[in-house]
Design a protein around this motif. Structure first.
Motif, short mmCIF file in Angstrom:
data_model
loop_
_atom_site.label_atom_id
_atom_site.label_comp_id
_atom_site.label_asym_id
_atom_site.label_seq_id
_atom_site.Cartn_x
_atom_site.Cartn_y
_atom_site.Cartn_z
N VAL A 129 0.86 -1.18 0.00
CA VAL A 129 0.00 0.00 0.00
C VAL A 129 0.90 1.23 0.00
O VAL A 129 1.90 1.28 0.71
N VAL A 130 0.56 2.22 -0.82
CA VAL A 130 1.31 3.48 -0.88
C VAL A 130 0.30 4.61 -0.72
O VAL A 130 -0.74 4.63 -1.39
N TYR A 131 0.62 5.56 0.17
CA TYR A 131 -0.30 6.68 0.38
C TYR A 131 0.47 7.92 0.83
O TYR A 131 1.60 7.83 1.31
N LEU A 132 -0.17 9.05 0.66
CA LEU A 132 0.33 10.32 1.19
C LEU A 132 -0.40 10.60 2.49
O LEU A 132 -1.61 10.40 2.58
N GLU A 133 0.34 11.06 3.49
CA GLU A 133 -0.28 11.51 4.73
C GLU A 133 0.18 12.92 5.01
O GLU A 133 1.34 13.26 4.82
N VAL A 134 -0.77 13.74 5.44
CA VAL A 134 -0.51 15.14 5.73
C VAL A 134 -1.05 15.42 7.13
O VAL A 134 -2.17 15.04 7.45
N GLY A 135 -0.23 16.08 7.94
CA GLY A 135 -0.68 16.46 9.28
C GLY A 135 -0.01 17.75 9.69
O GLY A 135 1.09 18.06 9.26
N ASP A 136 -0.72 18.52 10.51
CA ASP A 136 -0.11 19.77 10.97
C ASP A 136 0.78 19.50 12.18
O ASP A 136 0.85 18.38 12.66
N ARG A 137 1.46 20.52 12.63
CA ARG A 137 2.42 20.37 13.74
C ARG A 137 2.08 21.34 14.87
O ARG A 137 2.94 22.05 15.38
N THR A 138 0.82 21.36 15.24
CA THR A 138 0.35 22.28 16.26
C THR A 138 0.97 21.94 17.62
O THR A 138 0.84 20.81 18.09
N PRO A 139 1.64 22.91 18.24
CA PRO A 139 2.23 22.67 19.56
C PRO A 139 1.16 22.28 20.58
O PRO A 139 0.02 22.72 20.50
N GLY A 140 1.55 21.45 21.54
CA GLY A 140 0.64 21.03 22.60
C GLY A 140 -0.32 19.95 22.20
O GLY A 140 -1.21 19.58 22.98
N ASP A 141 -0.17 19.40 21.00
CA ASP A 141 -1.04 18.30 20.56
C ASP A 141 -0.86 17.10 21.48
O ASP A 141 0.24 16.85 22.00
N GLN A 142 -1.92 16.37 21.68
CA GLN A 142 -1.87 15.14 22.45
C GLN A 142 -2.47 14.01 21.63
O GLN A 142 -3.42 14.22 20.88
N GLY A 143 -1.90 12.82 21.79
CA GLY A 143 -2.40 11.64 21.11
C GLY A 143 -3.00 10.67 22.11
O GLY A 143 -2.42 10.41 23.16
N ALA A 144 -4.18 10.16 21.76
CA ALA A 144 -4.86 9.15 22.59
C ALA A 144 -4.89 7.84 21.81
O ALA A 144 -5.13 7.84 20.59
N TYR A 145 -4.66 6.74 22.51
CA TYR A 145 -4.57 5.40 21.90
C TYR A 145 -5.52 4.47 22.65
O TYR A 145 -5.14 3.88 23.66
N PRO A 146 -6.76 4.32 22.17
CA PRO A 146 -7.75 3.55 22.94
C PRO A 146 -7.44 2.06 23.08
O PRO A 146 -7.92 1.43 24.03
N ASP A 147 -6.64 1.51 22.18
CA ASP A 147 -6.39 0.06 22.19
C ASP A 147 -5.13 -0.33 22.95
O ASP A 147 -4.87 -1.52 23.12
N ASP A 148 -4.32 0.66 23.37
CA ASP A 148 -3.00 0.36 23.94
C ASP A 148 -2.74 1.23 25.17
O ASP A 148 -3.30 2.32 25.30
N ASP A 149 -1.85 0.76 26.04
CA ASP A 149 -1.47 1.50 27.25
C ASP A 149 -0.39 2.51 26.91
O ASP A 149 0.78 2.34 27.25
N ILE A 150 -0.80 3.58 26.22
CA ILE A 150 0.13 4.63 25.82
C ILE A 150 -0.66 5.91 25.59
O ILE A 150 -1.83 5.87 25.19
N GLN A 151 -0.04 7.02 25.88
CA GLN A 151 -0.55 8.35 25.54
C GLN A 151 0.64 9.20 25.14
O GLN A 151 1.78 8.89 25.49
N ALA A 152 0.40 10.27 24.39
CA ALA A 152 1.50 11.07 23.86
C ALA A 152 1.18 12.55 23.96
O ALA A 152 0.02 12.96 23.91
N GLU A 153 2.26 13.35 24.07
CA GLU A 153 2.13 14.80 24.04
C GLU A 153 3.30 15.38 23.26
O GLU A 153 4.45 14.96 23.44
N LEU A 154 3.00 16.33 22.38
CA LEU A 154 4.02 16.99 21.58
C LEU A 154 4.55 18.19 22.36
O LEU A 154 3.83 19.16 22.59
N LYS A 155 5.81 18.11 22.81
CA LYS A 155 6.45 19.18 23.56
C LYS A 155 7.73 19.59 22.85
O LYS A 155 8.59 18.74 22.60
N ASP A 156 7.83 20.86 22.52
CA ASP A 156 9.01 21.39 21.84
C ASP A 156 9.35 20.58 20.59
O ASP A 156 10.52 20.31 20.30
N GLY A 157 8.32 20.18 19.85
CA GLY A 157 8.50 19.46 18.60
C GLY A 157 8.85 17.99 18.73
O GLY A 157 9.14 17.34 17.74
#
Length: 159
Positions: free
Chosen positions: A119-147
């Motif tokens: 599979v080949v695809y393009l993905e585009v996402g912004d880089r907004t500071p303070g973004d957080q990622g939630a992962y409902p299926d796994d024991d992990i969470q993320a936060e974007l700090k200083d890039g």
């Protein structure tokens, strides 16, 4: 005075793939085996958003199923037939199809390649500071700090 000319255009397949396959800590990073990203936006010094040309080998996944608090994401399928897995269920995609994921909706998503073709695809996402990622299926969470993405267990302890 610099004689360096700005990069105007490149052939996407000539951009060197990212050397580190994943930013996730183990045990999650190895689950990204079979995924290859070419960071096209970085080649041009883009800082407001990222663009990746991504390949998924058979049985590979694009990411852990996740949602963002501040980052919008967009994908466009160039080749292959991945399955888009969201909170609504599975959707079969094909070349020419696209999908977008608005920040703050909580709708977790990722692509799964359950086929025998790449599979080949393009993905585009912004880089907004303070973004957080939630992962409902796994024991992990993320936060974007200083890039840089910082990962923790859901109870707050660091990886």
């Amino acid at each position: 005075m610099s004689t360096h000319q700005p990069l105007i255009a490149v052939h996407a397949d000539e951009v060197v793939p990212r050397t580190k396959p994943s930013n996730y800590p183990e045990p999650f990073a190895s689950r990204m085996n079979g995924r290859e990203k070419r960071q096209l936006g970085d080649v041009f010094g883009l800082t407001n958003f990222g663009v990746n040309l991504t390949r998924l080998a058979p049985n590979a996944v694009s990411a852990l199923r996740h949602s963002h608090t501040r980052q919008d994401e967009f994908i466009y399928i160039l080749a292959g037939h991945p399955t888009l897995r969201t909170d609504e269920g599975d959707t079969q995609l094909a070349p020419g199809m696209c999908a977008g994921f608005k920040a703050g909706t909580g709708n977790a998503h990722h692509l799964v390649n359950n086929t025998s073709e790449t599979v080949v695809y393009l993905e585009v996402g912004d880089r907004t500071p303070g973004d957080q990622g939630a992962y409902p299926d796994d024991d992990i969470q993320a936060e974007l700090k200083d890039g840089v993405w910082q990962f923790r267990h859901k109870d707050g302890t660091p990886y």
